[in-house]
Design an enzyme around this catalytic site. Structure first.
Site, PDB file in Angstrom:
ATOM      1  CB  SER A 129      -0.893   0.015   1.126  1.00 44.09           C
ATOM      2  OG  SER A 129      -1.412   1.225   1.504  1.00 44.09           O
ATOM      3  CE1 TYR A 153      -4.073  -2.565   5.417  1.00 38.65           C
ATOM      4  CE2 TYR A 153      -3.369  -0.428   5.178  1.00 38.65           C
ATOM      5  CZ  TYR A 153      -3.823  -1.753   4.749  1.00 38.65           C
ATOM      6  OH  TYR A 153      -3.943  -1.846   3.240  1.00 38.65           O
ATOM      7  CE  LYS A 157      -1.800  -4.319   3.354  1.00 37.85           C
ATOM      8  NZ  LYS A 157      -2.144  -5.525   2.697  1.00 37.85           N
TER       9      LYS A 157
END
Ligand code: NAD
Ligand code: WQD
Length: 348
Positions: A129, A153, A157
């Site tokens: 991302s 979050y 990643k």
């Protein structure tokens, strides 16, 4: 011979569009999803849209962390590559509940890598991302920029990217493509598949869409005092079908013997403000979106958009659609399915 691709998280928003493009491109796909954030109706819609090629898809409802179940899937088919979309993705929720995020995203990925290695499938495309760039000092973001996690979050990643780099360092047979998506929006032009968030949408365009169909009264604009063209945050919105095609380009790249573990941005390279996006959606839908101006959302970077050069050169891929097409297709999906896949009066 058609290639066999395992798509984990393939019933979700980006996964369903990618599975459709894979089928239409002549690939065979096995889809795995626990349906934690997806509707099985999407599987039927993808099959229908793919026509006769829809028979080249099978679906298994299972959790990626269920190693024994995953082993059975690998025992049944020799996969040429895996595309891994599965993960929890709500930024705010990850701050409140970091452990389920690390468990799902990290344990799931580690389990997958172990089972892939055990079955001799070492070709992976992973959904990373643009959140990996945190608050970039300058734009456009190139793949070499320093990485910064703004929340659990995002950290999941970054950890997964590092795990992939270490796995490749330990065994050069691995070929891994990490795709850093910018802001995916829109839907398949048929209006039969699209984004169907559960609960209150976290992201801008699903929220705008729900205002347009009358599910919510107004859009709250988080921050109007940024140093941008109109004071609102600037992002790189990318049509989900372009994004899906980026995965096919990544699969082609895996055929290159020189590939190791590589990262590519998938964006358009164009920055659009919140107010510009709302205006484009109003034009496409003919609906007025009432706005409520509010303070900044914590953790939001001011301006983020992609450098697209590396993907253009390395993947031979470039986004084709602009914000007008994104908004047209977003509205086409939403007007036909105002309550997503479970819409009572769905015209699909
Ligand atoms: P999504 O939630 O629609 O799709 C993810 C899918 O994975 C869902 O269908 C969910 O049911 C499934 N899943 C989750 N955990 C699983 C597990 N343990 N086992 C099996 N299936 C599981 O999300 P999306 O928008 O399609 O995003 C796909 C990927 O792209 C995610 O990894 C996300 O972090 C990443 N990403 C998304 C965006 C975005 O804005 N949508 C941007 C950048 C990166
Ligand atoms: C865009 C802009 C909001 C909702 C997020 C994740 C990122 C990636 C993509 C997964 C911001 C504003 C939003 C609303 C608003 N996902 N906004 N009112 O924040 O760029 O990225 O999705 O990897 O990790 O952080 O996208 O769509 O949430 O927000 O004003 O109701 O819209 O403040 O400026 P973002 P977004």
């Amino acid at each position: 011979m058609a290639k066999n691709i395992l798509v984990i998280g393939g019933v979700g928003y980006i996964g369903s569009h990618t599975v459709l493009q894979l089928l239409l491109g002549g690939y065979k796909t096995v889809v795995v999803d626990n349906l934690d954030n997806a509707s099985e109706i999407a599987v039927a819609k993808v099959k229908e849209l793919a026509g006769y090629q829809g028979n080249n898809m099978t679906f298994h409802k299972l959790d990626l962390r269920d190693k024994a179940a995953l082993e059975v899937v690998f025992a049944g088919t020799k996969f040429d590559a895996v595309i891994h979309f599965a993960g929890l993705k709500a930024v705010g929720e990850s701050v409140q509940k970091p452990l389920p995020y690390f468990d799902n995203n990290l344990t799931g990925t580690i389990t997958l890598l172990e089972v892939m290695a055990a079955h001799g499938c070492k070709n992976l495309v992973f959904s990373s991302s643009a959140t990996a760039y945190g608050w970039p000092k300058v734009v456009p973001c190139t793949e070499e920029f320093p990485l910064q996690a703004m929340n659990p979050y995002g950290r999941s990643k970054l950890f997964i990217e590092e795990i992939c780099r270490d796995v490749h360092r330990s065994d050069s047979e691995w070929k891994i493509i990490l795709l850093r998506y910018f802001n995916p929006v829109g839907a398949h032009p048929s209006g039969k598949i699209g984004e169907d968030p559960r609960g209150i949408p976290n992201n801008l365009m699903p929220f705008v869409t729900q205002v347009a169909v009358g599910r919510r009264p107004a859009l709250t604009v988080f921050g109007t005092d940024y140093s941008t063209k109109d004071g609102t945050v600037v992002r790189d919105y990318i049509h989900v079908v372009d994004l899906a095609d980026g995965h096919i380009a990544a699969l082609h790249k895996l055929d290159d013997p020189k590939v190791g573990c590589e990262v590519y941005n998938l964006g358009t390279g164009k920055g659009t403000s919140v107010l510009e996006m709302v205006a484009a959606f109003e034009k496409a839908s003919g609906k007025k979106i009432p706005l409520v101006k509010s303070g900044r959302r914590p953790g939001d970077a001011e301006i983020v958009y992609a450098s697209t050069e590396k993907a253009e050169r390395g993947l031979n891929w470039k986004a084709r659609y602009g914000i007008d097409e994104m908004c047209r297709d977003q509205w086409n999906w939403a007007s036909k399915n105002p309550y997503g896949y479970e819409s009572p009066n769905s015209t699909n």
